[in-house]
Design an enzyme around this catalytic site. Structure first.
Site, mmCIF file in Angstrom:
data_model
loop_
_atom_site.group_PDB
_atom_site.id
_atom_site.type_symbol
_atom_site.label_atom_id
_atom_site.label_comp_id
_atom_site.label_asym_id
_atom_site.label_seq_id
_atom_site.Cartn_x
_atom_site.Cartn_y
_atom_site.Cartn_z
ATOM 1 N N GLY A 223 0.818 -1.219 0.000
ATOM 2 C CA GLY A 223 0.000 0.000 0.000
ATOM 3 C C GLY A 223 0.846 1.260 0.000
ATOM 4 N N CYS A 224 1.895 1.264 0.807
ATOM 5 C CA CYS A 224 2.750 2.446 0.904
ATOM 6 C C CYS A 224 3.536 2.661 -0.385
ATOM 7 C CB CYS A 224 3.684 2.320 2.099
ATOM 8 S SG CYS A 224 2.781 2.269 3.673
ATOM 9 N N THR A 225 3.904 1.568 -1.052
ATOM 10 C CA THR A 225 4.584 1.681 -2.343
ATOM 11 C C THR A 225 3.639 2.279 -3.372
ATOM 12 O OG1 THR A 225 6.052 -0.165 -1.841
ATOM 13 C CG2 THR A 225 5.733 0.376 -4.181
#
Length: 155
Positions: free
Chosen positions: A45-47
């Protein structure tokens, strides 16, 4: 845990970037800056979120916005994340979570139906004078940048 609202003065910070160099909110005085908080570098998700900001950076910059990402990761991990995904804006390390807490972006949240304590994915737009223009908590990793662009009238 208190949350920021539009009109609040954004809490000042100085944090190390992926290379260990200090970056301060004051460095952006005189221009608008998007400050977003995310749980962990190199997670799916953060990527996705970082790559969305990366891919929108030229148009955000053209509209007068800088972008800064903050997580509790150490600078070394942020450097790997930056290199792996060609992140083209500063990633800052808030290991002690003091800035996360100052922005109300660390605390109790619900994850997979359970209450846990951790980073609350949040985004703030801070104006040229250091005031909060927009405060968004519990944002989704996917589609968030497109929504933010709509909220800012950039689409």
């Amino acid at each position: 845990m208190s949350r920021l609202t539009p009109g609040d003065t954004a809490p000042a910070f100085t944090l190390p970037d992926a290379d260990g160099a200090p970056v301060s909110l004051a460095d952006f005085r005189g221009r608008k800056v998007v400050v977003y908080f995310y749980p962990a570098a190199m997670t799916p998700g953060c990527t996705k979120q970082a790559c969305d900001f990366r891919d929108s950076l030229a148009s955000l910059s053209a509209a007068g916005y800088a972008v800064v990402g903050i997580s509790p990761d150490k600078p070394e991990k942020l450097a790997k994340f930056r290199e792996r995904d060609a992140v083209n804006f500063p990633l800052l390390s808030d290991v002690d979570r003091s800035v996360l807490q100052a922005y109300g972006a660390f605390g109790e949240k619900t994850m997979y139906g359970k209450k846990v304590t951790g980073v609350i994915r949040s985004t703030f737009v801070i104006d040229e004078q250091g005031k909060v223009e927009l405060a968004q908590y519990n944002v989704k990793a996917t589609g968030h940048v497109a929504k933010l662009r709509r909220d800012l009238g950039l689409d």
